[in-house]
Design a protein around this motif. Structure first.
Motif, mmCIF file in Angstrom:
data_model
loop_
_atom_site.group_PDB
_atom_site.id
_atom_site.type_symbol
_atom_site.label_atom_id
_atom_site.label_comp_id
_atom_site.label_asym_id
_atom_site.label_seq_id
_atom_site.Cartn_x
_atom_site.Cartn_y
_atom_site.Cartn_z
ATOM 1 N N ARG A 62 1.783 14.147 -7.874
ATOM 2 C CA ARG A 62 2.371 14.245 -6.543
ATOM 3 C C ARG A 62 1.631 13.363 -5.545
ATOM 4 O O ARG A 62 0.411 13.186 -5.642
ATOM 5 N N PHE A 63 2.402 12.841 -4.606
ATOM 6 C CA PHE A 63 1.828 12.124 -3.472
ATOM 7 C C PHE A 63 2.463 12.664 -2.205
ATOM 8 O O PHE A 63 3.696 12.772 -2.120
ATOM 9 N N ASP A 64 1.631 13.031 -1.237
ATOM 10 C CA ASP A 64 2.095 13.630 0.013
ATOM 11 C C ASP A 64 3.001 14.844 -0.253
ATOM 12 O O ASP A 64 4.005 15.055 0.422
ATOM 13 N N GLY A 65 2.632 15.618 -1.269
ATOM 14 C CA GLY A 65 3.367 16.834 -1.590
ATOM 15 C C GLY A 65 4.639 16.640 -2.385
ATOM 16 O O GLY A 65 5.322 17.611 -2.714
ATOM 17 N N GLU A 124 6.177 7.819 3.795
ATOM 18 C CA GLU A 124 5.994 6.369 3.782
ATOM 19 C C GLU A 124 4.886 5.951 4.752
ATOM 20 O O GLU A 124 4.094 5.044 4.460
ATOM 21 N N GLN A 125 4.816 6.629 5.892
ATOM 22 C CA GLN A 125 3.753 6.340 6.847
ATOM 23 C C GLN A 125 2.379 6.717 6.270
ATOM 24 O O GLN A 125 1.388 6.012 6.476
ATOM 25 N N GLU A 126 2.348 7.823 5.532
ATOM 26 C CA GLU A 126 1.097 8.243 4.904
ATOM 27 C C GLU A 126 0.656 7.226 3.850
ATOM 28 O O GLU A 126 -0.534 6.922 3.721
ATOM 29 N N TYR A 127 1.636 6.704 3.118
ATOM 30 C CA TYR A 127 1.315 5.680 2.111
ATOM 31 C C TYR A 127 0.713 4.442 2.786
ATOM 32 O O TYR A 127 -0.301 3.900 2.318
ATOM 33 N N VAL A 168 10.704 9.009 -5.967
ATOM 34 C CA VAL A 168 9.997 9.997 -5.184
ATOM 35 C C VAL A 168 10.681 10.126 -3.828
ATOM 36 O O VAL A 168 11.076 9.134 -3.215
ATOM 37 N N SER A 169 10.865 11.357 -3.386
ATOM 38 C CA SER A 169 11.518 11.614 -2.109
ATOM 39 C C SER A 169 10.455 11.811 -1.030
ATOM 40 O O SER A 169 10.092 12.937 -0.676
ATOM 41 N N LEU A 170 9.972 10.704 -0.496
ATOM 42 C CA LEU A 170 8.884 10.774 0.472
ATOM 43 C C LEU A 170 9.354 11.023 1.895
ATOM 44 O O LEU A 170 8.750 11.788 2.637
ATOM 45 N N GLY A 171 10.410 10.344 2.290
ATOM 46 C CA GLY A 171 10.815 10.429 3.686
ATOM 47 C C GLY A 171 9.943 9.525 4.536
ATOM 48 O O GLY A 171 8.967 8.921 4.066
ATOM 49 N N SER A 172 10.269 9.437 5.815
ATOM 50 C CA SER A 172 9.544 8.527 6.707
ATOM 51 C C SER A 172 8.077 8.930 6.873
ATOM 52 O O SER A 172 7.190 8.073 6.940
ATOM 53 N N THR A 216 -6.904 1.598 3.226
ATOM 54 C CA THR A 216 -8.253 1.885 2.725
ATOM 55 C C THR A 216 -8.349 1.662 1.220
ATOM 56 O O THR A 216 -9.459 1.550 0.682
ATOM 57 N N GLY A 217 -7.189 1.642 0.555
ATOM 58 C CA GLY A 217 -7.197 1.474 -0.891
ATOM 59 C C GLY A 217 -7.532 2.750 -1.646
ATOM 60 O O GLY A 217 -7.722 2.731 -2.862
ATOM 61 N N THR A 218 -7.596 3.864 -0.931
ATOM 62 C CA THR A 218 -7.885 5.162 -1.560
ATOM 63 C C THR A 218 -6.696 6.088 -1.346
ATOM 64 O O THR A 218 -6.270 6.309 -0.203
ATOM 65 N N PHE A 219 -6.172 6.630 -2.454
ATOM 66 C CA PHE A 219 -4.959 7.445 -2.381
ATOM 67 C C PHE A 219 -5.245 8.883 -2.815
ATOM 68 O O PHE A 219 -5.963 9.127 -3.792
#
Length: 222
Positions: free
Chosen positions: A111-114, A155-158, A148-152, A164-167
């Motif tokens: 998961r990314f950003d939930g 995408e801003q979080e990405y 992935v269903s990120l939403g706006s 920073t290159g750290t996820f």
């Protein structure tokens, strides 16, 4: 006349049991001792069985190593993540008398950003984990564009993290197991929050700090 000291020295040091002395246990006393020993043995055996098969200890899960060599956000034709991720999981079964057997596949969701962007199988249904043993799983996963269903907001979080290159990537683990001599099937869920430095092909090796996964609250009797 003998002095008190001489009288004292004339006293026998100990009384020895002879054939005619009443120094032996009676049959009833021996029977009583055997009953006492038997009761103690039964209590000890019940305590051992209780510790072995009634009291269930939860597994411990750690991510020993992880490496992220690609993590690109795609926006066309749909939002997706192209990634390359490898990790090493260590799972310990602390129950010394009970082995585990998967009644459903052991899976990991990334998961990314939930939001989940991929799901992989770690071990199949029927896979066994011996009592008191530690199993190590090496996972290597990749995708050219996992949906992935990120939403706006996502995408801003990405964009923020890509600077920073750290996820922050979350690994959600799910498995359902049966234990030796127990009827109840138990679902095991854990979350492993990873902070992954993107490793470029020409960069030096990034040191990963081991992460202990957090177990979710177990079901009743588990």
């Amino acid at each position: 006349n003998t002095t008190s000291a001489e009288k004292k020295s004339l006293r026998p040091a100990a009384t020895m049991c002879g054939r005619d002395d009443d120094c032996y246990l009676t049959r009833d006393e021996v029977k009583y001792l055997f009953i006492c020993f038997g009761v103690v043995a039964v209590v000890v055996l019940l305590a051992v069985l209780l510790a072995a098969f009634v009291y269930l200890r939860h597994v411990t899960i750690t991510v020993e190593d992880a490496s992220l060599t690609r993590f690109d956000l795609l926006t066309s034709p749909v939002t997706g993540i192209a990634y390359n991720l490898s990790l090493t999981l260590k799972v310990r079964n602390p129950n010394w008398a009970m082995s585990m057997k998967n009644v459903e596949p052991f899976v990991a969701a990334y998961r990314f950003d939930g939001q989940q962007f991929d799901r992989v199988q770690i071990a199949a249904t029927g896979d066994k984990h011996p009592a008191g043993a530690t199993r190590v799983y090496h996972l290597t996963s990749s995708s050219q564009g996992a949906f992935v269903s990120l939403g706006s907001a996502g995408e801003q979080e990405y964009k923020k993290e890509s600077k920073t290159g750290t996820f922050d990537v979350e690994v959600a683990l799910t498995r359902k197991v049966s234990y030796t001599a127990r009827y109840t099937k138990c679902k095991i869920e854990a979350v492993c929050p990873l902070k992954l430095q993107l490793v470029k092909p020409d960069s030096t090796t990034v040191v990963f700090q081991k992460v202990k996964c957090k177990l979710q609250k177990a079901e009743k009797n588990c």
